[in-house]
Design an enzyme around this catalytic site. Structure first.
Site, PDB file in Angstrom:
ATOM      1  N   HIS A  87      71.262 -47.213   7.015  1.00 29.35           N
ATOM      2  CA  HIS A  87      71.500 -48.617   6.685  1.00 29.35           C
ATOM      3  C   HIS A  87      70.376 -49.085   5.777  1.00 29.35           C
ATOM      4  O   HIS A  87      69.323 -48.437   5.688  1.00 29.35           O
ATOM      5  CB  HIS A  87      71.589 -49.500   7.931  1.00 29.35           C
ATOM      6  CG  HIS A  87      70.680 -49.072   9.057  1.00 29.35           C
ATOM      7  ND1 HIS A  87      69.325 -49.223   8.992  1.00 29.35           N
ATOM      8  CD2 HIS A  87      70.937 -48.471  10.258  1.00 29.35           C
ATOM      9  CE1 HIS A  87      68.794 -48.757  10.115  1.00 29.35           C
ATOM     10  NE2 HIS A  87      69.746 -48.277  10.898  1.00 29.35           N
ATOM     11  N   HIS A  91      63.759 -49.832  10.267  1.00 25.26           N
ATOM     12  CA  HIS A  91      63.428 -49.802  11.695  1.00 25.26           C
ATOM     13  C   HIS A  91      61.919 -49.627  11.853  1.00 25.26           C
ATOM     14  O   HIS A  91      61.299 -48.829  11.143  1.00 25.26           O
ATOM     15  CB  HIS A  91      64.049 -48.572  12.387  1.00 25.26           C
ATOM     16  CG  HIS A  91      65.476 -48.692  12.772  1.00 25.26           C
ATOM     17  ND1 HIS A  91      66.046 -49.830  13.261  1.00 25.26           N
ATOM     18  CD2 HIS A  91      66.463 -47.770  12.779  1.00 25.26           C
ATOM     19  CE1 HIS A  91      67.314 -49.612  13.533  1.00 25.26           C
ATOM     20  NE2 HIS A  91      67.601 -48.368  13.246  1.00 25.26           N
ATOM     21  N   CYS A 139      62.438 -50.979  19.392  1.00 29.34           N
ATOM     22  CA  CYS A 139      62.957 -50.884  18.023  1.00 29.34           C
ATOM     23  C   CYS A 139      63.049 -52.301  17.488  1.00 29.34           C
ATOM     24  O   CYS A 139      63.758 -53.141  18.040  1.00 29.34           O
ATOM     25  CB  CYS A 139      64.318 -50.200  18.006  1.00 29.34           C
ATOM     26  SG  CYS A 139      65.009 -50.082  16.336  1.00 29.34           S
TER      27      CYS A 139
END
Lengths: 154, 154
Positions: A87, A91, A139
């Site tokens: 994506h 992260h 995360c």
């Protein structure tokens, strides 16, 4: 808590339902077995086509806060794995519990407590727990983010 | 690394100098004594008018990433304390090391591993280490944020 899950959904975007919208400063108490008082846990036993054995807890950012980020705790059961995906959004991952493996841009890295992973935009990544103990990590992602795109198995 | 510090600056905004701008996905290796390979540490021994014994490490967001957030690790030495202050931007804090105390809106809360603190906009807060061991925590903030305003001693 059993949450109905779209089988095509990424483990990173697993929905969690907060009991209520919180407001104001607060301390979320850590409990043994890596749970937080008042924070719902998505069901461990569910799975989807792309992932297995992933639990998710939303700690900060999804219950009325105005942060530009969300802090989530993910835990992968022994033998479990997150979706292999990419994506645009990044992260930041910090390991809190156990040991596991991240595949990151085609390389595999073993991870333990405190190890910190930065996943760059569009990097294919997957978290795997080959151990016999839970593998848990924070995360952190942007609050506004694109949907993950599943990658084929490695 | 000794970094010159404006004595009026908040401990939350203590400057860190990265060795270089990083790019791409990466794993930052956790090292014993709660340090990360390649991440500079601001000098423990420095202090300012409003804080004492605070070290700061920038883990994600300040070295070329495009995240809307910054992930920092702060460590407060025995007897140390962060600036007592407030600001519009919110804090998400997760304790990783030792024990300490947060003053939050006039209340004091003891904190240990995993305890998570959300500091709401304009809430006066201060982190204190009354123990004989280091007290360390992740602190996540919006990348774009207002400057803290120091509050008078409690």
């Amino acid at each position: 808590m059993k949450i109905p899950t779209d089988p095509a959904v990424s483990s990173c975007e697993l929905p969690t339902h907060a009991a209520s919208t919180l407001a104001g400063s607060r301390v979320l108490r850590f409990q043994r077995d890596y749970r937080w008082e008042g924070i719902p846990v998505s069901e461990y036993k569910q799975s989807a086509e792309s992932w297995y054995g992933v639990a998710r807890m939303a700690l900060v950012g999804e219950t009325g806060e105005r942060t530009r980020f969300h802090v989530r705790y993910f835990e992968i059961a022994p033998g479990g794995f997150s979706s292999r995906e990419s994506h645009r959004h990044e992260h930041a991952v910090i390991v809190l519990r156990g040991r596991g493996v991240v595949e990151l841009g085609g390389e595999r890295h073993e991870l333990g407590f405190g190890d910190t992973v930065y996943v760059a935009p569009h990097e294919v990544h997957q978290f795997v727990n080959p151990t016999s103990e839970p593998f848990g990590f924070l995360c952190i992602v942007d609050a506004e983010r694109d949907r993950p795109v599943l990658a084929p198995p490695s």
